[in-house]
Write a protein that holds these residues in place. Structure first.
Motif, short mmCIF file in Angstrom:
data_model
loop_
_atom_site.label_atom_id
_atom_site.label_comp_id
_atom_site.label_asym_id
_atom_site.label_seq_id
_atom_site.Cartn_x
_atom_site.Cartn_y
_atom_site.Cartn_z
N VAL A 4 21.09 -33.30 9.94
CA VAL A 4 20.42 -33.74 11.18
C VAL A 4 19.39 -34.81 10.82
O VAL A 4 18.90 -34.85 9.70
CB VAL A 4 19.69 -32.57 11.89
CG1 VAL A 4 20.66 -31.55 12.44
CG2 VAL A 4 18.66 -31.92 10.98
N CYS A 38 16.04 -32.42 14.22
CA CYS A 38 15.65 -31.14 13.63
C CYS A 38 14.86 -30.30 14.63
O CYS A 38 14.02 -30.82 15.37
CB CYS A 38 14.82 -31.42 12.37
SG CYS A 38 13.95 -29.99 11.76
N LEU A 39 15.15 -29.00 14.63
CA LEU A 39 14.47 -28.11 15.59
C LEU A 39 13.01 -27.89 15.24
O LEU A 39 12.23 -27.42 16.05
CB LEU A 39 15.15 -26.73 15.55
CG LEU A 39 16.57 -26.65 16.08
CD1 LEU A 39 17.13 -25.27 15.81
CD2 LEU A 39 16.58 -26.96 17.56
N SER A 56 16.82 -21.01 10.49
CA SER A 56 16.98 -21.23 9.05
C SER A 56 15.76 -21.93 8.45
O SER A 56 15.80 -22.37 7.30
CB SER A 56 18.22 -22.10 8.77
OG SER A 56 19.35 -21.55 9.39
N GLY A 57 14.69 -22.04 9.23
CA GLY A 57 13.52 -22.82 8.81
C GLY A 57 12.94 -22.37 7.48
O GLY A 57 12.52 -23.20 6.67
N CYS A 113 15.06 -23.77 4.69
CA CYS A 113 15.57 -25.14 4.93
C CYS A 113 15.36 -26.02 3.70
O CYS A 113 14.26 -26.11 3.17
CB CYS A 113 14.83 -25.72 6.14
SG CYS A 113 15.07 -27.48 6.33
N CYS A 163 21.68 -29.37 6.33
CA CYS A 163 20.92 -28.60 7.32
C CYS A 163 21.59 -27.22 7.41
O CYS A 163 22.73 -27.10 7.87
CB CYS A 163 20.96 -29.30 8.67
SG CYS A 163 20.39 -28.28 10.05
N ARG A 164 20.90 -26.22 6.94
CA ARG A 164 21.50 -24.88 6.91
C ARG A 164 21.84 -24.39 8.31
O ARG A 164 22.83 -23.71 8.52
CB ARG A 164 20.53 -23.89 6.27
CG ARG A 164 20.42 -23.99 4.77
CD ARG A 164 19.81 -22.71 4.27
NE ARG A 164 19.30 -22.79 2.93
CZ ARG A 164 19.97 -22.40 1.86
NH1 ARG A 164 21.20 -21.94 1.97
NH2 ARG A 164 19.41 -22.46 0.67
N TYR A 165 20.99 -24.77 9.25
CA TYR A 165 21.24 -24.29 10.62
C TYR A 165 22.50 -24.92 11.20
O TYR A 165 23.37 -24.23 11.73
CB TYR A 165 20.02 -24.60 11.51
CG TYR A 165 20.24 -24.09 12.90
CD1 TYR A 165 20.35 -22.71 13.13
CD2 TYR A 165 20.39 -24.96 13.97
CE1 TYR A 165 20.61 -22.23 14.40
CE2 TYR A 165 20.65 -24.48 15.24
CZ TYR A 165 20.75 -23.12 15.45
OH TYR A 165 21.01 -22.64 16.70
S1 SF4 Z 1 14.49 -26.87 10.05
FE1 SF4 Z 1 16.46 -26.04 10.70
S2 SF4 Z 1 17.34 -27.66 11.99
FE2 SF4 Z 1 15.71 -28.59 10.81
S3 SF4 Z 1 16.79 -29.40 9.00
FE3 SF4 Z 1 15.97 -27.40 8.46
S4 SF4 Z 1 17.70 -26.03 8.79
FE4 SF4 Z 1 18.15 -27.90 9.91
#
Ligand code: SF4
Length: 670
Positions: A189, A194-195, A202-203, A206, A127-129
């Motif tokens: 995550v 996940c957001l 970072s969507g 992602c 998860c980049r975020y």
């Molecule tokens: S959308 Fe954002 S929080 Fe969800 S997995 Fe991707 S990088 Fe992570």
């Protein structure tokens, strides 16, 4: 059991027969009757919208036999076909070897070159975020344990950070050597946490989202049974819209689905929820959940592991307390979509909601598990897993059957093709079909396309009828003598499949000095390296347990003898299988046959399947447990095995093994 399938013509695409022939030529193989039968059966099942179970022995080339009609259907319908596997090894074989070769071979015959992608659960992708912003509570869990573990985790975290800079897929399986769950958790995550790509900073880049997007554009999506189950349950659709699913390694489906829906409560799950929520709500509310978690910890530490058939009053009160205090925390957190414009806070709140929901819902499930008047009405079983040095005790809850769930959610919406080398138990598909929830007439078909191997001429099934039945106190001396004589006759080259790690270790210890061939035991090194060593050095023997029963593929002269110490029934104290057995009996069925005998038959067939891996292979399966020919259920077990030539005379396998050991080595073919 065999059904005649004919090729189905189509208006504009080449038939599956033609496509298969092109594919087989391109990969340099030869046409095999079982493969042709399978390709037609799969095509017909897709056309008729009817579920199909195909038993296809090793060497049939079953992946081509389902991929060809799958690709054809994807082109015809403009919808992807989902192929699900149980193991990473098969997943890799499909995407690294079979699908690229097929795509190249069939590209000119079809409207476009077939495309494919692999899709896993969100937890499998970096998860980049979280990797950059983070919600840093999970690593504190390590502090509960050995400081050496903490520093090992620290080194892995550093390795993930370095890898994160260069990876193009973010796929955990590409990080070699692998990392621990604790380390990975700090960079991943769950789908619930996940957001959401729209809100996540970072969507746009992602990894999980990119994998999903890619999967939405291809003809074949390769995934695993766990993700297939999560998608089928429908709460979080994760796979692209599809109508056809191929479940390879289908004998594993029920276990994998059961794992997905097994809930767990322990001091760790509760304290994780407390840490996640702690900074976001009033401390005194979080403290109440923490105290309930401490009560649970004390209770679990004092209770014996195993099934919890009756809910002790004090445990019931503790579960209620956990349920209620978790809910108080959820309420204190406020609306679920608050802070949606602040990704940091939104991420922390989502993580807190996810952990709290899990604790709350699992406590509710456990309490509900006892709300039935009779055993026959129960839907779930609760048990205490005693934990290890590295893991505290945990209370678990799992369904007594997943057949209804599979029937409604997986089979209800799709056409499903299930395949494996082992699906017919006792000679029929009925046992597995019942576990999948497919029992009605006309709902499904089962075919056995046989095996390209000549089992009666290539293999001997020797059952040591003269030996005593295996007892509870380790391996009898006669077993060790028998193993020694067989291995000496074979000149090593033996895979020892034991029913427990304890038995494998005891046999290794007792025989290392008696044998003059190298003897490896599972656990001495990584299983992958041990299997490699075993395959590369002919006299070497390898002893081990469960993962070797299914995961060893060693064609050629390094494997001439498979020794099985006992009929692999589940342990009588295994909470889930014993509860399932009781449940079947309470409903008027034969619990032993429906659960324990099926389990043993499946594993025996898998273990016996290690012997012949190529057309030139020959050898002996030696089962030391006389019950395979003397017990009342022996016919059922024997009918689950390939048709090896059978004997109970110890002189015959020894003579055959000596002859084989003296033969010049023939090349292995795949
Ligand atoms: S959308 Fe954002 S929080 Fe969800 S997995 Fe991707 S990088 Fe992570």
């Amino acid at each position: 059991m065999r059904v005649a399938f004919t090729a189905v013509p189509d208006s504009h695409l080449p038939s599956v027969d033609e496509l298969l022939s092109i594919a087989v030529n391109a990969v340099g193989g030869s046409e095999r009757q079982g493969q042709v039968t399978m390709v037609r059966a799969v095509q017909q099942a897709i056309d008729a919208d009817e579920h199909l179970a195909v038993q296809a022995g090793t060497g049939t080339g079953k992946s081509l036999a389902y991929l060809v009609p799958s690709i054809r259907h994807a082109m015809d319908s403009d919808k992807p076909v989902v192929v699900s596997t149980a193991t990473i090894a098969l997943q890799r074989q499909l995407v690294d070897r079979d699908l690229p070769r097929l795509a190249e071979a069939l590209g000119k015959e079809l409207p476009h070159e077939p495309t494919f992608a692999i899709l896993k659960g969100r937890r499998n992708y970096l998860c980049r975020y979280k990797a950059t912003a983070g919600w840093p509570e999970d690593d504190e869990q390590d502090q509960l344990f050995d400081p050496r573990e903490v520093s090992a985790t620290g080194r892995m975290v550093q390795r993930i950070q370095e890898w994160a800079e260069e990876t193009e897929t973010g796929d955990r399986d590409e990080l070699v050597p692998g990392v621990s769950e604790q380390a990975w958790r700090q960079f991943s995550v769950s789908a619930q946490e996940c957001l959401g790509a729209n809100r996540c900073p970072s969507g746009a880049e992602c990894f999980a989202e990119l994998a999903r997007q890619r999967a939405g554009e291809v003809d074949v999506v390769v995934t695993n049974h766990a993700l297939l189950a999560i998608d089928a349950m429908g709460e979080l659709p994760v796979l692209p819209e599809h109508k056809v699913v191929v479940v390879d390694e289908a004998h594993e489906l029920v276990d994998r689905v059961t794992s997905v829906v097994t809930g767990e409560l322990s001091e760790l799950t509760v304290s994780l929820a407390v840490r996640r929520v702690g900074r976001l709500i009033e401390q005194s509310v979080a403290d109440q959940l923490q105290e309930a978690g401490e009560d649970l910890k004390a209770l679990l530490a004092a209770a014996p592991p195993g099934r919890v058939d009756e809910l002790p009053q004090v445990l019931g009160l503790t579960l209620q307390l956990i349920r209620d205090t978790a809910w108080r925390c959820v309420t204190a957190l406020g609306p679920r979509n608050a802070d949606k414009d602040d990704p940091d806070k939104a991420g922390q709140r989502k993580a807190a909601f996810t952990a709290l929901d899990e604790v709350h819902d699992t406590a509710v499930r456990m309490l509900d598990a006892y709300g039935h008047a009779s055993e026959a009405d129960r839907a779930e079983v609760v048990w205490l897993d005693g934990g290890t040095d590295r893991r505290p005790p945990a209370l678990r809850v799992a369904p007594l059957t997943v057949s209804g769930m599979l029937r409604d959610k997986l089979f209800g919406e799709r056409t499903v093709v299930l395949t494996s080398a082992t699906l017919a138990l006792g000679g029929t598909f009925d046992a597995l079909a019942a576990q999948w929830g497919l029992s009605g007439p006309g709902e499904w078909q089962g075919i056995d396309v046989g095996s390209p191997f000549d089992h009666p001429r290539s293999g001997i099934l020797y059952v040591a009828k003269h030996l005593p039945q295996p007892g509870r106190d380790g391996l009898p001396q006669q077993y060790l003598d028998e193993i020694t004589e067989l291995i000496e006759a074979a000149g090593g080259r033996t895979l020892g499949l034991f029913s427990s790690m304890r038995a494998a270790k005891a046999a290794t210890e007792a025989l290392r000095d008696r044998l003059d061939v190298p003897l490896l035991c599972q656990g001495d090194d990584s299983t992958m390296l041990l299997v490699k060593q075993f395959a590369e050095d002919e006299p070497t023997c390898l002893f081990g347990t469960l993962s070797l029963w299914q995961g060893v593929d060693v064609p050629g002269p390094s494997l001439r003898l498979v020794i099985i110490d006992r009929v692999p029934f589940p342990r009588p104290d295994d909470p889930l299988t014993s509860a399932r057995q009781r449940h079947v009996a309470a409903r008027g069925g034969n619990g032993f046959m429906a659960v324990a005998a099926n389990h043993a038959a499946l594993l025996l067939a898998q273990g016996a399947g290690r012997l012949l891996r190529s057309q030139h292979d020959k050898g002996v399966i030696a089962v030391l447990d006389p019950r395979l020919v003397t017990a009342r259920y022996s016919g059922f077990l024997l009918n689950s095995l390939p048709p090896f030539w059978r004997t109970t005379d110890p002189a015959i396998p020894r003579a055959a093994l000596k002859r084989l050991a003296a033969e010049p080595t023939e090349p292995a073919d795949a």
